[in-house]
Structure formats: structure tokens, C-alpha cells
Scaffold this active site. Sequence first.
Site, PDB file in Angstrom:
ATOM      1  N   HIS A   1      73.639  48.539  31.368  1.00 15.59           N
ATOM      2  CA  HIS A   1      73.809  49.986  31.263  1.00 15.59           C
ATOM      3  C   HIS A   1      73.269  50.677  32.506  1.00 15.59           C
ATOM      4  O   HIS A   1      73.823  51.667  32.981  1.00 15.59           O
ATOM      5  CB  HIS A   1      73.132  50.511  30.004  1.00 15.59           C
TER       6      HIS A   1
ATOM      7  N   GLU B   1      70.404  46.421  28.252  1.00 12.78           N
ATOM      8  CA  GLU B   1      70.173  47.644  29.023  1.00 12.78           C
ATOM      9  C   GLU B   1      70.417  47.468  30.522  1.00 12.78           C
ATOM     10  O   GLU B   1      70.782  48.409  31.208  1.00 12.78           O
ATOM     11  CB  GLU B   1      68.756  48.178  28.789  1.00 12.78           C
TER      12      GLU B   1
ATOM     13  N   GLU C   1      76.188  50.085  22.376  1.00 12.03           N
ATOM     14  CA  GLU C   1      75.419  51.162  21.737  1.00 12.03           C
ATOM     15  C   GLU C   1      75.665  51.191  20.226  1.00 12.03           C
ATOM     16  O   GLU C   1      74.773  51.554  19.459  1.00 12.03           O
ATOM     17  CB  GLU C   1      75.730  52.523  22.373  1.00 12.03           C
TER      18      GLU C   1
ATOM     19  N   HIS D   1      73.316  48.641  19.014  1.00 12.35           N
ATOM     20  CA  HIS D   1      71.923  49.096  19.007  1.00 12.35           C
ATOM     21  C   HIS D   1      71.646  50.072  17.861  1.00 12.35           C
ATOM     22  O   HIS D   1      70.557  50.083  17.298  1.00 12.35           O
ATOM     23  CB  HIS D   1      71.570  49.775  20.338  1.00 12.35           C
TER      24      HIS D   1
ATOM     25  N   GLU E   1      67.990  55.215  30.530  1.00 11.40           N
ATOM     26  CA  GLU E   1      68.015  53.753  30.527  1.00 11.40           C
ATOM     27  C   GLU E   1      67.255  53.136  31.697  1.00 11.40           C
ATOM     28  O   GLU E   1      66.436  52.235  31.507  1.00 11.40           O
ATOM     29  CB  GLU E   1      69.464  53.256  30.472  1.00 11.40           C
TER      30      GLU E   1
ATOM     31  N   GLU F   1      70.566  55.902  20.325  1.00 12.69           N
ATOM     32  CA  GLU F   1      71.654  54.921  20.428  1.00 12.69           C
ATOM     33  C   GLU F   1      72.960  55.526  19.923  1.00 12.69           C
ATOM     34  O   GLU F   1      74.032  55.315  20.501  1.00 12.69           O
ATOM     35  CB  GLU F   1      71.324  53.667  19.608  1.00 12.69           C
TER      36      GLU F   1
HETATM   37 FE   LIG Z   1      71.970  51.575  26.563  1.00 11.94          FE
HETATM   38 FE   LIG Z   2      71.384  51.229  23.659  1.00 10.23          FE
END
Ligand SMILES: [Fe+2]
Ligand SMILES: [Fe+2]
Lengths: 527, 167
Positions: free
Chosen positions: A246, A243, A144, A147, A209, A114
Site C-alpha cells: 500500500h 501494508e 482492505e 483487513h 500507511e 480499513e
Molecule cells: Fe492499507
Molecule cells: Fe488495511
Amino acid sequence: MAISAATKAATDALAVNRAPTSVNAQEVHRWLQSFTWEFDKNRSKYPTKYKMANDTKEQFKLIAKEYARMESVKDERQFGSLQDVLTRVDAANKVHPKWNETMKVISNFLEVGEYNAIAATGMLWDSASAPEQKNGYLAQTLDEIRHTNQCGYVNYYFTKHGQDAAGHNDARRTRTIGPLWKGMKRVFSDGFISGDAVECSINLQLVGEACFTNPLIVAVTEWAAANGDEITPTVFLSIETDELRHMANGYQTIVSIANDEAASKYLNTDLNNAFWTQQKYFTPVLGMAFEYGSHFKVEPWVKTWNRWVYEDWGGIWIGRLGKYGVESPASLRDAKKDAYWAHHDLFLLAYALWPTGFFRLTLPTQEEMDWFEENYPGWYEHYGKILEEWKARGCEDPSSGFIPLMWFIENNHPIYIDRVSQVPFCPDLCKGASTLRVHEYNGKKHTFSDDWGERMWLTEPERYECQNMFEQYAGRELSEVIAELHGVRSDGKTLIAQPHTDKDGKMWTLDDIKALNCVFSDPVDAL
Amino acid sequence: MANYKVHDNPVRDEWTAKIGQLKTLSKGHTFLNNFRKTHTTPLRENFDLELDWGWIECKIEEKVALLKHAELDDHQFLNNCICGADAQEVADTAVAAMDACTDKYEAEKLHINFRIDCKPPVMPTNVFMDADRLLGTKLMELRNTNYYALSLEELRIERGVKVITVQ
Ligand SMILES: [Fe+2]
Ligand SMILES: [Fe+2]
């Protein structure tokens, strides 16, 4: 009084783009879209073979007020559950001890991923030229950061409320001892932030991801729940809900370069290398963490892998990108061969090298051995018998004077470390696809274990200079290395790592290791 | 074999003492350049300092940066290499050589040698980083063109490795 240039610029910008006074999501979105980043000479700080188009749309539809509101609700729910409900029911002590150890590895390692994703998406922000695409990457940077904090918090929570804190706390201090950290840094760090900026996006978003967060972040919640862990699902599912966006960013990276002629020359090579880079570590490590790091089993890793990596990602997700010239990576077939045995191969080595870790590993119980044989026919004949021999020699007990690494040496089964992935392998014993190849280049020997990695090194050798532990510690005695590199608990003598999770079992100390007189040597010296 | 500690060890002590002897920018520059050629990059002359070269190089760079601070004025600091050359001209020459290059192994040498010769504090960072980006971009383009054209056997020969073992 004269106003500063910055204040004037901000005032002018507001005059052109008035801030919305309501919080209508669409209005906010339109307002944000009207923001542009225009530089006199727009150029990226980072090298890339590709030119990103400057009219790319982002699919990150909920930014600013909507986004921040959503994330704060998610955080409140998550931290509220953890601190109130789960602490009251003493959840951290109800986790199966084996799984408690596995979370030392998973959450500490994911935190590194992360953290590097923050840098990677910052780099992509810098590289993209379309304002909407920049918005998408920028919002991912915020995710991020979130995370990184969440993963750190999981280990903090286990440290504070759970069992056996050593290794949950301050795991990074052990990072130079064993091989697992280096392999992880190769995928989670180098892969995300070094080389071509677009190649980094492919590593992070298209592979890391879109392909591996399903088996990593989703499957881990099922394994956690099955093993009494309510903490991990609470946090990891909250991560996973970010996610999807992402993955959409990764999709947009491809869209933004689809019309660039560089894409037809380089894209499928970069994708193939990125996939191989990521899978070479994740396939064995995740399989090992789930199956050997749990007591209660969910489904065999090979099935999870086939469903999410091979079919969902290799087939459907990559299939959707087919119209942009993206092909399913050629290395996917070789990876599929590895998905069956590679994690069993890795467990033998991880258990043999247990003193170099920062967590406790255990041998499978009889019931677990039966599960392995049932799901991987042929497992017992090869792996089961070796593990039984180690157990019979007392490998869990410090008074036995035996760690399984000695068995490898006695039986002349050298362990090598792949230069490109940093993953250890034992060519004599592996049932997975690894094969030994050693080359000397400019007076230095390099070891590889597969065609794809070897080609990556032959093409760009300076990217893979990392020394492995055999090169680094050759000539040194094991307990000295562990002591110097912070592998002991707060009493200054008991190892963080242990070969069992038995509460009544004796713990190994530096003295126990010293008595074995294990001295590192580099196996390539013998070649 | 290096039977000594990772962080505090006799090799680092020995180099720390040598670095302490550097009193002028020009001596520091020569010392750094020689060190990089002998002990760093895939083109290095030997692997004697395999374990400690990164730490030692960093300490030499620190020392050279301090000497540079003492000897150069602000204008030179931002615009000149340590030797006095115009940094942008040096960078432009390297980029032009790379632009003209069509062989990936030549390009690799150009890039590595640029880093040996110019990596800060030798060249000001503002100039170095952008030139390094341009050199890296071209190198990656050459390396990634027809990536799978050669078999591994052919590629090993082209890279010039001595094959010790292939299972
Ligand atoms: Fe991510
Ligand atoms: Fe992440």
C-alpha cells in the site's frame, strides 16, 4: 441462437488475451498487465486538482493467482492459530485486563479505518487512468476488505473467548456519545474519502500507511505481546504484511502526478495538511492507548514516535520522494513538540470523561507512575499529583459520588473541542502545544487549538461542520445521554465504560451517574 | 440549549408535520429551497436548527422526491430540474460561471449556492454529480493556490471572522 453482447465481448477479449494455462507467476503477471481499462470518455467521478499520468507503472507485483494464493495461506495460518492453538490455551483470558480494554478501542477503530480504505482505494481506482496503476489500487481494495474483516474478527474473538465482552461487541452503537469516535472518524473517514482524490491518497497511503501503520500496527503487536496478548500480533502482523504494497501504491500516486504542473502548486500543501490531520489524532491517542492502556511497558511513546514518524518517515521515506519535489512537511516540527506531552494531556481528559467511552480506563499504579516519571521527567509534578487527588477522592468507586469531570468544573478548567480535529483539549492544563483560539463566523463560535488546523478551517470551513458533544448535548444530564445513546451493558443499567478494571470493584450504573447531576454545557457560551 | 432526545424530539415532530402538508411538487420545491437557505451550509441565515437540520433536510428531500415521481414523466425525470429547466443547461451555466471565476470566496459562494439550488432531488443526480465535481475541482484549485501567502491574522480578516479569543 444469438449470444449476448456481454458474452461476445468476453469471448473476443479471451481470443486476444488468452488465459494462461500454467500458473507461472511472471506469466500471470504479464497477462494481467495486458488488461486495460479503456473508456470512451475516461473521467473520474471525483474532484481532483491533479492529472494522473496514464503510463504509470504499478509496483503491486503479485496479483491474481499469486496474490490470492498468498492471502489465503495467510488467512489459514491466522484463523488456524486463533481457533485452534490460542483457544486451546485460553489465550484471551490471559491478556492483562488493562490491555483487554485497549483492544476495544484499537481494533474497533482500525476497523473503521480499513473500511474507509476500501472506499478510498476504490476512489483512486476510479481516478487513475493508467491500467497498471488501476491494478495496484484495485488489489489494495481487496486487501482492505480483508483487513476490515480481520479487525472485526479480533473484537469478535475477544467477545467470544475473553473477559468483559462489553465494548468489544457492538462498539459502534456508542459512537455519538464521547469525543474519541469523532476524532477517529475525522482521520480515518473524512481524511481518506473526502475532498481531492489525490489528497485522499496522500492521507491514506503516504501518511496513514507509510507513516502511522508502523507505530500503530507494528508497535501495537509489541505492546500486546508484553501484556499477554497473543491474539493481536497474530492478526495485526498479518495485516501489516500487506501494508508495504500500500505504501508502494502511495509512492506511485506521487510518481503519476510528478510531471503535472499541479504538483508543484499543491502537493506540499496537501501533504502538510494530511500529515497534520493524521498526527493531530494519532500522536496523542496511540501514545495514550499504549502507555495508559497497558500494565507492562515496552518503550516510551516519544521514542517510538521519533524513530518511526520523525526519522524513518519524515527523513527517509519523504527524502526518497524528494526527486519528485516532495518536501518534509513543515508541521512535522510542531508535531514533534506535541509527541512528548500530548498523550498525557489527553489521558487526563479521557479519564475525566470516562462515562462517555465504551471501554474501561484505569489510573496508573504506583509502579506505573514511577515509569512515567522516569521516562517523562516532570510528569509527576503535573499529571501524577492530579491523578493522586482523584484517586484519593474515590473516583473509582461509585459510592464516592465523584467523577473527575467534576474536578475540572470545580477548578474552572474548561475543556474545549478543536473544530478541525475534534480532539478535546484543556488550555489551562495542557503541557503539549495546544492553545485556545475562538472565532465567531456567521453567528457561530468555533474553537481551535493550533495554527495548522485553524488555517485549514479558515480556508475550507464547510469541511468541518461536525458538532461536538458540548454543542450537541448542552442542557442535558449525562446519564440520560448515555442511556439514550446505548452506553449501557445488557442488564440495561450498568455502564459499558468504567473507571477501573478491578474484578472485585463495584461497577458504576446509570443511577450512580444520575446522582452526580452532571449537566452538559458548552464552554464557548461563557466567552 | 436543546434539552431533548437526539432521535425522537419535538423539533423533528414539528417539521414532520409541516412536511406532511406538502402536496404539490412546486410547493415542495419552494419549501426545500427556503429551508436550505435558512438552515444549512456555512452561509445559513441562522443556527436555530443546528442539531436537527440534516435530518429534516433529508425528510424534505424524501417528500419532494416522491412528489417528483408522481408529477414528472420518465424523460423529465432524467433531464429536467423540478422547475422544468433543462438540467444540463443549468449545470453548464454554473460551470461556466465557475470557469470564469478567479476569486476563491466568490467561487465558494458559487459552489454552495449551486448545492442549495440544485442538490437532488431538484436536479437529476446524473447531471448534478458531474457538475459538482467540476465546481469542486476549480474551487480547490483556487483555495490551494498560494496557500500560505497570508499570515493567520490576515487570513482571519479576509475570512471575516470575529476573533473572540486568541491565547
Ligand atoms: Fe492499507
Ligand atoms: Fe488495511
